[in-house]
Design a protein around this motif. Structure first.
Motif, PDB file in Angstrom:
ATOM      1  N   ASP A  57      30.417 103.558 -24.113  1.00  0.00           N
ATOM      2  CA  ASP A  57      31.796 104.710 -24.517  1.00  0.00           C
ATOM      3  C   ASP A  57      30.433 106.537 -23.791  1.00  0.00           C
ATOM      4  O   ASP A  57      29.858 106.397 -25.203  1.00  0.00           O
ATOM      5  CB  ASP A  57      31.494 104.309 -25.771  1.00  0.00           C
ATOM      6  N   PRO A  58      30.487 106.427 -23.046  1.00  0.00           N
ATOM      7  CA  PRO A  58      29.435 107.501 -22.453  1.00  0.00           C
ATOM      8  C   PRO A  58      30.822 109.063 -23.190  1.00  0.00           C
ATOM      9  O   PRO A  58      31.703 109.279 -23.294  1.00  0.00           O
ATOM     10  CB  PRO A  58      30.157 107.394 -20.533  1.00  0.00           C
ATOM     11  N   GLN A  59      29.756 109.714 -22.972  1.00  0.00           N
ATOM     12  CA  GLN A  59      30.162 110.919 -23.947  1.00  0.00           C
ATOM     13  C   GLN A  59      30.870 111.663 -22.453  1.00  0.00           C
ATOM     14  O   GLN A  59      29.943 112.166 -21.160  1.00  0.00           O
ATOM     15  CB  GLN A  59      29.333 111.721 -24.081  1.00  0.00           C
ATOM     16  N   LEU A  60      31.793 112.804 -22.575  1.00  0.00           N
ATOM     17  CA  LEU A  60      32.145 113.497 -21.615  1.00  0.00           C
ATOM     18  C   LEU A  60      31.796 114.887 -21.702  1.00  0.00           C
ATOM     19  O   LEU A  60      31.816 115.497 -22.932  1.00  0.00           O
ATOM     20  CB  LEU A  60      33.809 113.561 -22.146  1.00  0.00           C
ATOM     21  N   ARG A  61      31.534 115.317 -20.643  1.00  0.00           N
ATOM     22  CA  ARG A  61      30.396 116.637 -20.473  1.00  0.00           C
ATOM     23  C   ARG A  61      30.526 117.322 -19.805  1.00  0.00           C
ATOM     24  O   ARG A  61      30.750 116.409 -17.714  1.00  0.00           O
ATOM     25  CB  ARG A  61      29.014 116.431 -21.344  1.00  0.00           C
ATOM     26  N   GLU A  62      30.399 118.243 -19.345  1.00  0.00           N
ATOM     27  CA  GLU A  62      30.372 119.529 -18.161  1.00  0.00           C
ATOM     28  C   GLU A  62      29.301 119.287 -17.567  1.00  0.00           C
ATOM     29  O   GLU A  62      28.510 120.146 -18.260  1.00  0.00           O
ATOM     30  CB  GLU A  62      31.440 120.736 -18.151  1.00  0.00           C
ATOM     31  N   VAL A  63      29.383 119.428 -16.157  1.00  0.00           N
ATOM     32  CA  VAL A  63      28.332 119.765 -15.609  1.00  0.00           C
ATOM     33  C   VAL A  63      27.930 120.263 -14.736  1.00  0.00           C
ATOM     34  O   VAL A  63      29.702 120.760 -13.424  1.00  0.00           O
ATOM     35  CB  VAL A  63      27.344 118.684 -15.063  1.00  0.00           C
ATOM     36  N   PRO A  64      27.186 121.349 -14.137  1.00  0.00           N
ATOM     37  CA  PRO A  64      27.551 122.780 -12.971  1.00  0.00           C
ATOM     38  C   PRO A  64      27.104 121.379 -11.427  1.00  0.00           C
ATOM     39  O   PRO A  64      26.204 121.016 -11.295  1.00  0.00           O
ATOM     40  CB  PRO A  64      26.060 123.361 -13.334  1.00  0.00           C
ATOM     41  N   THR A  65      27.249 122.091 -10.566  1.00  0.00           N
ATOM     42  CA  THR A  65      27.995 121.058  -9.349  1.00  0.00           C
ATOM     43  C   THR A  65      28.157 122.619  -8.685  1.00  0.00           C
ATOM     44  O   THR A  65      29.018 122.422  -7.498  1.00  0.00           O
ATOM     45  CB  THR A  65      28.607 120.005  -9.419  1.00  0.00           C
ATOM     46  N   PRO A  66      27.432 123.415  -8.438  1.00  0.00           N
ATOM     47  CA  PRO A  66      27.527 124.766  -7.384  1.00  0.00           C
ATOM     48  C   PRO A  66      27.444 123.702  -6.218  1.00  0.00           C
ATOM     49  O   PRO A  66      27.029 123.752  -5.057  1.00  0.00           O
ATOM     50  CB  PRO A  66      25.832 125.452  -7.623  1.00  0.00           C
TER      51      PRO A  66
ATOM     52  N   ARG B 161      38.131 123.708 -13.064  1.00  0.00           N
ATOM     53  CA  ARG B 161      36.700 124.939 -12.917  1.00  0.00           C
ATOM     54  C   ARG B 161      35.687 124.998 -11.653  1.00  0.00           C
ATOM     55  O   ARG B 161      34.853 123.988 -11.636  1.00  0.00           O
ATOM     56  CB  ARG B 161      35.882 125.104 -13.440  1.00  0.00           C
ATOM     57  N   ALA B 162      35.573 125.970 -10.594  1.00  0.00           N
ATOM     58  CA  ALA B 162      34.665 126.284  -9.494  1.00  0.00           C
ATOM     59  C   ALA B 162      33.363 126.268 -10.333  1.00  0.00           C
ATOM     60  O   ALA B 162      33.072 126.204 -11.347  1.00  0.00           O
ATOM     61  CB  ALA B 162      35.009 127.520  -9.757  1.00  0.00           C
ATOM     62  N   GLU B 163      32.230 125.256  -9.684  1.00  0.00           N
ATOM     63  CA  GLU B 163      31.845 124.527  -9.122  1.00  0.00           C
ATOM     64  C   GLU B 163      31.240 124.135 -10.652  1.00  0.00           C
ATOM     65  O   GLU B 163      29.911 124.245 -10.943  1.00  0.00           O
ATOM     66  CB  GLU B 163      30.452 125.634  -9.302  1.00  0.00           C
ATOM     67  N   ALA B 164      31.920 123.911 -11.211  1.00  0.00           N
ATOM     68  CA  ALA B 164      31.619 122.469 -12.423  1.00  0.00           C
ATOM     69  C   ALA B 164      32.409 120.966 -12.467  1.00  0.00           C
ATOM     70  O   ALA B 164      33.537 120.696 -11.302  1.00  0.00           O
ATOM     71  CB  ALA B 164      32.342 122.889 -13.259  1.00  0.00           C
ATOM     72  N   HIS B 165      31.633 119.293 -12.574  1.00  0.00           N
ATOM     73  CA  HIS B 165      32.508 118.368 -12.469  1.00  0.00           C
ATOM     74  C   HIS B 165      32.298 117.939 -14.117  1.00  0.00           C
ATOM     75  O   HIS B 165      31.385 118.650 -14.713  1.00  0.00           O
ATOM     76  CB  HIS B 165      31.508 116.920 -11.897  1.00  0.00           C
ATOM     77  N   LEU B 166      32.763 117.288 -14.352  1.00  0.00           N
ATOM     78  CA  LEU B 166      33.117 116.589 -15.782  1.00  0.00           C
ATOM     79  C   LEU B 166      32.190 114.758 -14.984  1.00  0.00           C
ATOM     80  O   LEU B 166      32.365 114.056 -14.593  1.00  0.00           O
ATOM     81  CB  LEU B 166      34.585 115.827 -16.437  1.00  0.00           C
TER      82      LEU B 166
END
Length: 578
Positions: free
Chosen positions: A250-259, A362-367
């Motif tokens: 049950d992974p936690q949803l979070r945003e990470v930068p992916t420039p 959002r630009a440069e970001a993935h979940l």
RNA sequence: CGGGGCGUGGCGCAGCCUGGAUUAGCGCGCCAGCAUGGGGGGCUGGAGAUCGCGGGUUCGAAUCCCGCCGCCCCGACCA
């Protein structure tokens, strides 16, 4: 035929230009020679094979009630302009200007001409159904001709067109053509698969292709070994994926930068996740309205399936502006989580992803840690990805196998597309004017030859199916200076001609090795050797190219034995019953 | 259309980078002859090339430069 009187320029070395089996072997066997890119001359041996194929095609077409005609290959361009196909074919069409400055084209296929011909000469339902065919050279300026005779700019095609008063009649003829095609390819010794093909935007139209499995084939198709379902990759449906096991995580949803990472490969590389975990979110326009299509990162969206699922006439990838206004992010960062105000269609495989990665809008970001169903709820779940190797069969759920295939034939229910376009109508029983319901059916004659070589050749050369071999049997006297041997070979040659065998006598004054190598290379199904063995025992040697087996035969029994073996060989080459 | 590569007797190649002596070479095939006759074998003697085309540089170009043409492979495209 005497070998010394024919023209059979075999080659020891492989011409530099040839890559694939059929190209190399047909060149080396002295069957074809190249003139220019995608254009070939057929030497006597090649032409004999072509003639045998067309003879089979004619027999089966005639037996199925089709009538042979011959239409021009040289057309005024306006014929295609009127049907709108000048644009459809575009640069594939070979165009020219004649001495009067008139625009002309070389025919790539004949729907327009045949439809106009029937329109102008048939007026009543009483004359229907009507099935016309021709065997003729077609011209297409292929972007890249390749694989020898497999993909050329000029090729021989058997094309048939049927005209009907109604759909029911079309379906009857369609079935007859389908069955005739099966007989043709079986008689030609090909192991083939009939696959469902993409029928295009027009609903109801049916289409099937006849594929010969080969690594050099330009087509891809899927086949289910369990139930026999087979379809072109563009067309193939995908069954429901195996139901998901209990979710382990049950992974936690979070945003990470992916420039800078906007493609599946880039995102996967940057975050260290497999493409199978990525949820690809593609923004499309279906009849103008934007939709979000979700497929697994390693899958490809199939536009035809998407259009069908949405009931849309046309779908096209949305432009950058539409993507930005729909997702609030530049292209490459779209994702289903929190995406509002846009219809969302997800492929079933997406819902099996347990711990997904997707764009954050959002630009440069993935979940990361995305769980379908928990973090987003697609409005619709539809099969919208192009089938790939291992996908479940739509009928039985077993894994399907992806293969490359050479398309040797194609049958298609056209419906009223061309008759409406060209205003080709007839009067029905009640005196009403109606457009013809049409079907069309094509076979690539040169391709059958090349496909047979690709499929059956071995390290020594071609292995022709008897029905399309340039000669069925070669008689090989091993010592042309020995009168007894020469006399026996001449007798064998005569005896075989008497029983109607298609025979060539290798009367060249060459050493045995040369004759054996050439016979193997060209691939005559049977070989009768007259040498020392004959001098000792008075018997001839009958050798089978396919498996190398041999047996001794008294000269008096040769004709009968050869006939029997040829028949047996045809059966050996029969594909298994489908 | 993008990328890569190649054009030298019929075929497969070498020579080109580092211009001149190589008379443009080798293997296969071809022609003549001899011997041979169960897997492309041997010996002898031959024929066959405007080195893709055009221009340029140079005393001199297969070789260097420019342009064109043709062909092949990978990809995109197309059915």
């Amino acid at each position: 035929m005497r070998w010394s009187r024919s023209l059979i320029p075999t080659l020891k070395e492989t011409p530099a230009e040839a890559e694939n089996k059929s190209h190399v072997l047909m060149l080396r066997a002295g069957m074809i020679r190249k003139l220019g890119s995608g254009t070939y001359s057929y030497l006597p041996l090649g032409q004999r094979t072509l003639n045998k194929i067309t003879a089979i095609v004619r027999e089966e077409m005639d037996a199925a009630g089709a009538l042979e005609v011959l239409m021009p290959a040289l057309w005024p361009a306006e014929i295609m302009a009127r049907s709108g196909r000048l644009e459809v074919f575009g640069d594939d069409l070979i165009r020219f200007t004649d001495r009067h400055g008139r625009q002309g084209v070389l025919a790539p296929t004949h729907e327009e001409v045949i439809t106009a011909l029937v329109r102008d000469n048939v007026a009543s339902y009483r004359q229907l159904p009507l099935n016309l065919y021709q065997i003729q050279t077609k011209f297409r300026d292929e972007v890249r001709p390749r694989f020898g005779v497999l993909r050329t700019r000029e090729f021989i095609m058997k094309d048939a067109y049927s005209f009907h008063a109604d759909q029911e009649s079309l379906e009857e003829t369609y079935r007859d053509m389908h069955d005739a095609y099966c007989r043709i390819f079986e008689r030609c010794g090909l192991d083939y698969v009939v696959v469902e093909a993409e029928s295009g935007a027009m609903g109801g139209a049916r289409s099937e292709e006849f594929m010969v499995s080969s690594s050099v084939g330009d087509d891809l198709y899927l086949e289910c070994a369990a139930c026999g379902y087979a379809a072109n990759a563009e067309r193939a449906e995908v069954g429901a994926p195996p139901s998901a096991a209990e979710r382990k995580a049950d992974p936690q949803l979070r945003e990470v930068p992916t420039p800078g990472a906007s493609t599946v490969a880039q995102v996967g590389g940057m975050l260290g996740v497999a493409p199978e975990q990525i949820i690809k979110t593609l923004i499309y326009r279906a009849d103008g309205r934007p939709v979000a299509a979700l497929v697994r990162g390693d899958h490809e969206l199939n536009e035809a399936k998407l259009a069908r699922a949405l009931g849309a006439k046309s779908v096209e990838a949305a432009d950058a502006e539409t993507v930005e206004s729909a997702t609030g992010a530049p292209v490459g960062f779209a994702g289903p989580v929190g995406l509002e105000g846009i219809e969302m269609v997800a492929d079933p495989a997406v819902l099996r992803i347990e711990n997904g990665v997707t764009g954050a809008n959002r630009a440069e970001a993935h979940l990361v840690g995305v769980v379908p169903g928990r973090d987003f709820q697609p409005g619709r779940i539809e099969d919208i990805h192009t089938a790939s190797d291992g996908d479940p069969c739509p009928r039985c759920g077993e894994a399907m196998k992806l293969s490359h295939g050479i398309e040797v034939g194609h049958v298609f229910q056209l419906g009223t597309k061309y008759s409406k376009l060209l205003n080709a109508t007839f009067l029905d029983a009640s005196g009403r004017e109606r457009p013809y319901v049409m079907g069309c059916y094509g076979i690539g004659v040169n391709r059958i030859a090349a496909a047979a070589v690709e499929q059956l050749a071995d390290e020594r050369g071609i292995v022709w199916p008897p029905a399309i071999a340039p000669y069925e049997v070669v008689v090989v006297p091993l010592d042309m200076s020995d009168e007894k041997i020469v006399a026996a070979a001449e007798e064998a040659y005569e005896a075989l001609r008497q029983v109607g065998a298609d025979v060539i006598l290798d009367d060249r004054r060459d050493r045995p090795g040369v004759k054996f190598k050439d016979a193997d290379l060209i691939g005559f199904p049977l070989r009768v050797v007259v040498g020392k063995g004959y001098l000792k025992s008075g018997e001839l040697e009958l050798q089978v190219r396919r498996d190398g087996s041999q047996s001794d035969v008294p000269p008096g029994e040769l004709g009968g034995r050869v006939r029997a073996m040829l028949e047996q060989l045809v059966r050996l080459l029969d594909p298994p019953e489908v």
